[in-house]
Design a protein around this motif. Structure first.
Motif, PDB file in Angstrom:
ATOM      1  N   GLY A 191      15.297  14.041  -0.597  1.00 39.11           N
ATOM      2  CA  GLY A 191      15.640  13.172   0.524  1.00 39.11           C
ATOM      3  C   GLY A 191      17.139  13.008   0.663  1.00 39.11           C
ATOM      4  O   GLY A 191      17.643  11.923   0.968  1.00 39.11           O
ATOM      5  N   GLY A 192      17.860  14.105   0.455  1.00 37.54           N
ATOM      6  CA  GLY A 192      19.319  14.023   0.406  1.00 37.54           C
ATOM      7  C   GLY A 192      20.028  14.224   1.724  1.00 37.54           C
ATOM      8  O   GLY A 192      21.256  14.245   1.763  1.00 37.54           O
ATOM      9  N   GLY A 193      19.280  14.349   2.810  1.00 37.16           N
ATOM     10  CA  GLY A 193      19.914  14.627   4.095  1.00 37.16           C
ATOM     11  C   GLY A 193      20.472  13.417   4.811  1.00 37.16           C
ATOM     12  O   GLY A 193      21.205  13.563   5.792  1.00 37.16           O
ATOM     13  N   SER A 194      20.159  12.226   4.333  1.00 39.44           N
ATOM     14  CA  SER A 194      20.638  11.007   5.009  1.00 39.44           C
ATOM     15  C   SER A 194      20.567   9.835   4.037  1.00 39.44           C
ATOM     16  O   SER A 194      20.041   9.952   2.930  1.00 39.44           O
ATOM     17  CB  SER A 194      19.790  10.713   6.257  1.00 39.44           C
ATOM     18  N   GLY A 195      21.091   8.698   4.482  1.00 39.18           N
ATOM     19  CA  GLY A 195      20.954   7.450   3.740  1.00 39.18           C
ATOM     20  C   GLY A 195      21.536   7.466   2.348  1.00 39.18           C
ATOM     21  O   GLY A 195      22.602   8.031   2.091  1.00 39.18           O
ATOM     22  N   ILE A 196      20.821   6.856   1.416  1.00 38.17           N
ATOM     23  CA  ILE A 196      21.294   6.752   0.036  1.00 38.17           C
ATOM     24  C   ILE A 196      21.483   8.138  -0.572  1.00 38.17           C
ATOM     25  O   ILE A 196      22.461   8.392  -1.275  1.00 38.17           O
ATOM     26  CB  ILE A 196      20.303   5.929  -0.806  1.00 38.17           C
TER      27      ILE A 196
ATOM     28  N   PHE B  66      22.222  11.012   0.893  1.00 37.46           N
ATOM     29  CA  PHE B  66      23.415  11.660   1.441  1.00 37.46           C
ATOM     30  C   PHE B  66      24.685  11.053   0.850  1.00 37.46           C
ATOM     31  O   PHE B  66      25.598  11.786   0.445  1.00 37.46           O
ATOM     32  CB  PHE B  66      23.441  11.525   2.961  1.00 37.46           C
ATOM     33  N   GLU B  67      24.762   9.732   0.807  1.00 33.28           N
ATOM     34  CA  GLU B  67      25.967   9.079   0.296  1.00 33.28           C
ATOM     35  C   GLU B  67      26.163   9.371  -1.188  1.00 33.28           C
ATOM     36  O   GLU B  67      27.298   9.517  -1.653  1.00 33.28           O
ATOM     37  CB  GLU B  67      25.903   7.571   0.541  1.00 33.28           C
ATOM     38  N   THR B  68      25.073   9.476  -1.932  1.00 32.70           N
ATOM     39  CA  THR B  68      25.182   9.836  -3.343  1.00 32.70           C
ATOM     40  C   THR B  68      25.644  11.278  -3.492  1.00 32.70           C
ATOM     41  O   THR B  68      26.502  11.595  -4.329  1.00 32.70           O
ATOM     42  CB  THR B  68      23.836   9.629  -4.055  1.00 32.70           C
ATOM     43  N   ALA B  69      25.087  12.174  -2.675  1.00 31.70           N
ATOM     44  CA  ALA B  69      25.522  13.574  -2.693  1.00 31.70           C
ATOM     45  C   ALA B  69      27.008  13.677  -2.358  1.00 31.70           C
ATOM     46  O   ALA B  69      27.755  14.449  -2.990  1.00 31.70           O
ATOM     47  CB  ALA B  69      24.691  14.386  -1.705  1.00 31.70           C
TER      48      ALA B  69
ATOM     49  N   GLN C  73      32.233  14.955  -4.546  1.00 30.32           N
ATOM     50  CA  GLN C  73      33.671  14.708  -4.590  1.00 30.32           C
ATOM     51  C   GLN C  73      34.186  14.596  -6.020  1.00 30.32           C
ATOM     52  O   GLN C  73      35.381  14.737  -6.264  1.00 30.32           O
ATOM     53  CB  GLN C  73      34.009  13.428  -3.828  1.00 30.32           C
ATOM     54  N   GLN C  74      33.278  14.360  -6.950  1.00 31.19           N
ATOM     55  CA  GLN C  74      33.670  14.196  -8.356  1.00 31.19           C
ATOM     56  C   GLN C  74      33.464  15.471  -9.181  1.00 31.19           C
ATOM     57  O   GLN C  74      33.439  15.422 -10.403  1.00 31.19           O
ATOM     58  CB  GLN C  74      32.906  13.023  -8.976  1.00 31.19           C
TER      59      GLN C  74
ATOM     60  N   ILE D 136      22.591  -3.916   3.176  1.00 30.08           N
ATOM     61  CA  ILE D 136      23.852  -3.436   2.623  1.00 30.08           C
ATOM     62  C   ILE D 136      24.028  -1.959   2.969  1.00 30.08           C
ATOM     63  O   ILE D 136      23.082  -1.294   3.402  1.00 30.08           O
ATOM     64  CB  ILE D 136      23.930  -3.655   1.101  1.00 30.08           C
ATOM     65  N   SER D 137      25.216  -1.436   2.764  1.00 34.05           N
ATOM     66  CA  SER D 137      25.490  -0.059   3.154  1.00 34.05           C
ATOM     67  C   SER D 137      24.998   0.912   2.072  1.00 34.05           C
ATOM     68  O   SER D 137      25.005   0.590   0.877  1.00 34.05           O
ATOM     69  CB  SER D 137      26.990   0.146   3.365  1.00 34.05           C
ATOM     70  N   PRO D 138      24.604   2.115   2.474  1.00 36.68           N
ATOM     71  CA  PRO D 138      24.219   3.112   1.468  1.00 36.68           C
ATOM     72  C   PRO D 138      25.380   3.524   0.583  1.00 36.68           C
ATOM     73  O   PRO D 138      25.185   3.909  -0.568  1.00 36.68           O
ATOM     74  CB  PRO D 138      23.696   4.283   2.306  1.00 36.68           C
TER      75      PRO D 138
END
Length: 249
Positions: free
Chosen positions: A12-17, A19-22, A27-28, A200-202
């Motif tokens: 479920g990485g295309g949006s929401g939590i 996506f933001e985690t990805a 970036q790290q 709250i924001s993702p």
């Protein structure tokens, strides 16, 4: 746990939590693979991110899961983190809904059984790594059910219990750490039909997750979930009323 130089699968990485985690983990300096059913959404997500790949897969379908495992084994043999984030929710009243049982089966299949299935199939690979993790995304409603999302709440309660059991079962003889991320209501497409003025924001959820990974904080109760958890431990009946903003008689 280190939060760089990992190879991470996020369902479920295309949006929401997801996506933001990805986004944050890529970036790290991590290699991130996102999955989902909607290829257009996955393509759009990867175009915005660095060193992120996608694999189209429906985690509730056994053929898709087997193909996903084969692809991971072939192309990403160093996979060491699994984030079970895909979810499904139906808003309804369990006391009046004529199709409550059918909705329950779908939600339990996505939110619980699919997690157990994918985790079981990937554990052999995770156990081979010097350091590995399973991250299960449950919810504040794992502790107290939301009246408009009864089976979603039940599925997250089941996931909470499974996560605790998994953590204990792998702790003694593997390098696999087991985390549980428990956000409150988050401002995402997933929750757009759930009325609330306190979402709250993702991004906040993803940031809290990464901080907790760094410190091996295994139960990550984000924002208001911490207070509800405290209420649940001391007065479980009041926690249900507090979550749903009801007066207790």
């Amino acid at each position: 746990m280190k939060t760089s130089k990992n190879t991470i699968l996020i369902t479920g990485g295309g949006s929401g939590i997801g996506f933001e985690t990805a986004k944050l983990l890529s970036q790290q300096g991590n290699t991130v693979i996102i999955t989902g059913r909607n290829e257009e959404k996955l393509k759009a997500a990867t175009q915005q991110l660095k060193d992120v790949h996608y694999i189209v897969a429906d985690v509730t379908k056994e053929d898709d899961v087997n193909a996903l495992i084969e692809k991971i084994n072939q192309d990403f043999p160093d996979l060491n983190v699994l984030m079970n984030n895909a979810g499904l929710v139906f808003l309804h009243n369990v006391g009046t809904s004529a199709n409550a049982a059918a909705l329950a089966r779908e939600e339990m299949d996505t939110n619980y059984f699919a997690v157990v299935n994918l985790t079981t199939k990937l554990l052999p690979q995770l156990k081979k790594q010097p350091e590995a993790a399973v991250i299960n995304v449950s919810s504040i409603v794992a502790f107290a059910p939301g009246l408009s999302l009864p089976t979603y709440s039940a599925s997250k309660a089941a996931l909470h219990s499974y996560t605790q059991a998994l953590r204990l079962s792998v702790a003694s003889d593997t390098n696999v750490k087991v985390f549980e991320l428990m956000p409150p209501l988050v401002d995402t497409e997933f929750a757009k039909d759930i009325p609330s003025d306190s979402k709250i924001s993702p991004q906040e959820v993803a940031e809290d997750l990464v901080r907790s990974l760094e410190t091996n904080h295994y139960e990550i109760r984000v924002a208001s979930t911490e207070q509800l958890y405290s209420n649940f431990l001391s007065q479980a009946d009041k926690a249900v009323f507090a979550l749903n903003r009801l007066e207790q008689n």
